[in-house]
Design an enzyme around this catalytic site. Structure first.
Site, PDB file in Angstrom:
ATOM      1  N   SER A  88      55.169  -0.363  -0.395  1.00 26.69           N
ATOM      2  CA  SER A  88      54.120  -0.506   0.626  1.00 26.69           C
ATOM      3  C   SER A  88      54.616   0.085   1.933  1.00 26.69           C
ATOM      4  CB  SER A  88      53.816  -1.990   0.835  1.00 26.69           C
ATOM      5  OG  SER A  88      52.986  -2.176   1.971  1.00 26.69           O
ATOM      6  N   TYR A 147      56.827 -10.946   1.937  1.00 27.61           N
ATOM      7  CA  TYR A 147      56.223  -9.818   1.215  1.00 27.61           C
ATOM      8  C   TYR A 147      56.863  -8.489   1.614  1.00 27.61           C
ATOM      9  CZ  TYR A 147      52.667  -6.346  -0.050  1.00 27.61           C
ATOM     10  OH  TYR A 147      52.013  -5.244  -0.539  1.00 27.61           O
TER      11      TYR A 147
HETATM   12  P1  NAD Z   1      45.178  -6.967  -6.457  1.00 31.11           P
HETATM   13  O1  NAD Z   1      45.097  -8.376  -6.073  1.00 31.11           O
HETATM   14  O2  NAD Z   1      43.968  -6.328  -6.968  1.00 31.11           O
HETATM   15  O3  NAD Z   1      46.331  -6.736  -7.488  1.00 31.11           O
HETATM   16  C1  NAD Z   1      47.495  -7.527  -7.540  1.00 31.11           C
HETATM   17  C2  NAD Z   1      47.609  -8.031  -8.965  1.00 31.11           C
HETATM   18  O4  NAD Z   1      48.876  -8.638  -9.109  1.00 31.11           O
HETATM   19  C3  NAD Z   1      46.604  -9.095  -9.342  1.00 31.11           C
HETATM   20  O5  NAD Z   1      45.412  -8.552  -9.838  1.00 31.11           O
HETATM   21  C4  NAD Z   1      47.351  -9.881 -10.401  1.00 31.11           C
HETATM   22  O6  NAD Z   1      46.937  -9.489 -11.678  1.00 31.11           O
HETATM   23  C5  NAD Z   1      48.788  -9.471 -10.216  1.00 31.11           C
HETATM   24  N1  NAD Z   1      49.634 -10.651 -10.043  1.00 31.11           N
HETATM   25  C6  NAD Z   1      49.914 -11.317  -8.906  1.00 31.11           C
HETATM   26  N2  NAD Z   1      50.698 -12.371  -9.180  1.00 31.11           N
HETATM   27  C7  NAD Z   1      50.914 -12.372 -10.525  1.00 31.11           C
HETATM   28  C8  NAD Z   1      51.642 -13.189 -11.417  1.00 31.11           C
HETATM   29  N3  NAD Z   1      52.346 -14.263 -10.980  1.00 31.11           N
HETATM   30  N4  NAD Z   1      51.609 -12.885 -12.724  1.00 31.11           N
HETATM   31  C9  NAD Z   1      50.910 -11.825 -13.184  1.00 31.11           C
HETATM   32  N5  NAD Z   1      50.217 -10.999 -12.387  1.00 31.11           N
HETATM   33  C10 NAD Z   1      50.230 -11.267 -11.067  1.00 31.11           C
HETATM   34  O7  NAD Z   1      45.700  -6.203  -5.144  1.00 31.11           O
HETATM   35  P2  NAD Z   1      46.262  -4.720  -4.896  1.00 31.11           P
HETATM   36  O8  NAD Z   1      46.168  -4.537  -3.438  1.00 31.11           O
HETATM   37  O9  NAD Z   1      45.668  -3.748  -5.795  1.00 31.11           O
HETATM   38  O10 NAD Z   1      47.799  -4.890  -5.225  1.00 31.11           O
HETATM   39  C11 NAD Z   1      48.486  -4.077  -6.137  1.00 31.11           C
HETATM   40  C12 NAD Z   1      49.843  -3.685  -5.582  1.00 31.11           C
HETATM   41  O11 NAD Z   1      49.662  -2.842  -4.463  1.00 31.11           O
HETATM   42  C13 NAD Z   1      50.696  -4.857  -5.114  1.00 31.11           C
HETATM   43  O12 NAD Z   1      52.023  -4.669  -5.554  1.00 31.11           O
HETATM   44  C14 NAD Z   1      50.625  -4.736  -3.614  1.00 31.11           C
HETATM   45  O13 NAD Z   1      51.785  -5.247  -3.006  1.00 31.11           O
HETATM   46  C15 NAD Z   1      50.526  -3.245  -3.442  1.00 31.11           C
HETATM   47  N6  NAD Z   1      50.014  -2.823  -2.149  1.00 31.11           N
HETATM   48  C16 NAD Z   1      48.731  -3.110  -1.795  1.00 31.11           C
HETATM   49  C17 NAD Z   1      48.275  -2.716  -0.561  1.00 31.11           C
HETATM   50  C18 NAD Z   1      46.863  -3.008  -0.110  1.00 31.11           C
HETATM   51  O14 NAD Z   1      46.569  -2.813   1.072  1.00 31.11           O
HETATM   52  N7  NAD Z   1      45.977  -3.451  -0.957  1.00 31.11           N
HETATM   53  C19 NAD Z   1      49.114  -2.009   0.310  1.00 31.11           C
HETATM   54  C20 NAD Z   1      50.416  -1.741  -0.095  1.00 31.11           C
HETATM   55  C21 NAD Z   1      50.860  -2.138  -1.331  1.00 31.11           C
END
Ligand code: NAD
Ligand code: MG
Length: 300
Positions: free
Chosen positions: A192, A205
């Site tokens: 991230s 985080y």
């Molecule tokens: P999202 O909530 O759609 O996806 C995160 C997923 O993580 C969830 O759908 C869930 O299935 C899974 N998860 C969380 N805890 C879990 C557990 N204990 N067991 C199994 N699965 C688990 O959100 P997203 O934003 O698409 O996140 C995906 C990745 O992108 C993450 O690693 C997040 O840190 C990263 N990210 C997101 C952003 C943003 O702005 N959305 C920015 C930078 C990085």
């Protein structure tokens, strides 16, 4: 797929997607993409496959929603079969993804469970080996983000769960997979912008996201002689359920992403091509790299 525009259409990135911010919404648990007040673009009508991953066998964690969902849809459109990992309460989102993947004629194995459980995290590798007949791609996208304003309120339980979900699960899954990955395989982790430009309210985080960069670069060196590449995608602000389910205080959502040089939040479909590139043989000389997809924010 009948659509007017896709990821290859020449377009102005400042206006390709919603620029007016997002509603103040709060979801419980991990949140559901189905329940987002403003739906995210998962690529179902906007991602066109071009044959980059034909015959590949991929594990996608967090594949039910957000960035992982867009990766799953794009991988399927590029010709890959999939195992999807997600939490049991996210089953309705996962079923939506499965329907889209199956409509492409690809196989999808639904594997719900909790990644903080080592047995489950390791077992995902064996689901792929048994039900897809192999494994050559890991897209490790799952993550936990809960904003806490004051360190006094950051519990050891949360600190532990964030590290187990974001870092330990990745270690367990990769360690289990390596003996089975053929040369040419690709491991892609998810960091991230928070790794370099941490928000004061995301102490636990942001720290895990820096760890993921370093873990990936160390492993890239170790696994290179086996012909296994390891790379990282580092998104900026992307509209997903992570943000409505405690990742941000709801009152910050109307301004979410507006501080980036491109002036808006990203959509999940805009992250998918980075994962496709790093998974496919076209990136055969790229390993230990972090591909930032963050709306233009400078990175070290
Ligand atoms: P999202 O909530 O759609 O996806 C995160 C997923 O993580 C969830 O759908 C869930 O299935 C899974 N998860 C969380 N805890 C879990 C557990 N204990 N067991 C199994 N699965 C688990 O959100 P997203 O934003 O698409 O996140 C995906 C990745 O992108 C993450 O690693 C997040 O840190 C990263 N990210 C997101 C952003 C943003 O702005 N959305 C920015 C930078 C990085
Ligand atoms: Mg989800």
């Amino acid at each position: 797929m009948a659509s007017m525009t896709d990821q290859l259409t020449f377009t102005d990135p400042t206006t390709r997607f919603r620029t007016e911010g997002y509603p103040e919404q709060q979801q419980d648990g991990p949140g559901l993409e189905q329940d987002l007040a403003v739906r995210a673009d998962d690529g179902r009508d906007s991602y066109r496959g071009t044959g980059r991953l034909v015959g590949r066998k991929a594990l996608v964690t967090g594949g039910d929603s957000g960035i992982g969902r867009a990766v799953a849809i794009a991988f399927a459109r590029e010709g890959a079969d999939l195992v999807l990992s997600y939490l049991p309460e996210e089953q309705p989102d996962a079923e939506e993804v499965a329907a889209i993947v199956r409509a492409e004629g690809r196989t999808v194995v639904l594997a719900p469970g909790d990644l903080t459980d080592e047995t489950y995290a390791r077992g995902l590798v064996h689901r792929a080996l048994e039900e897809l007949g192999g494994l050559d791609t890991l897209a490790l996208v799952a993550g936990k983000q809960q904003a806490v304003e004051d360190i006094a309120d950051l519990s050891s339980a949360q600190f532990d769960e964030t590290f187990r979900t974001n870092v330990y699960a990745m270690f367990w899954t990769i360690q289990e997979a390596v003996p089975h990955l053929p040369p040419g395989s690709s491991i892609i982790t998810t960091s991230s912008i928070q790794a370099y430009d941490p928000s004061p309210i995301l102490v636990d985080y942001a720290t895990t996201k820096a760890a993921i960069n370093t873990l990936s670069k160390a492993l890239a060196g170790q696994l290179a002689p086996k012909g296994i590449r390891v790379n990282v995608v580092a998104p900026g602000p992307v509209w997903t359920p992570l943000q409505t389910a405690g990742g941000q205080p709801p009152e910050k959502l109307p301004e979410f992403g507006k501080q980036t040089p491109l002036g808006r939040a990203g959509q999940p479909v805009e992250m998918a091509p980075a994962y496709v590139f790093l998974a496919s043989p076209e990136s055969s000389y790229v390993s230990g790299e972090t591909l930032n997809a963050n709306g233009g924010s400078p990175t070290p």
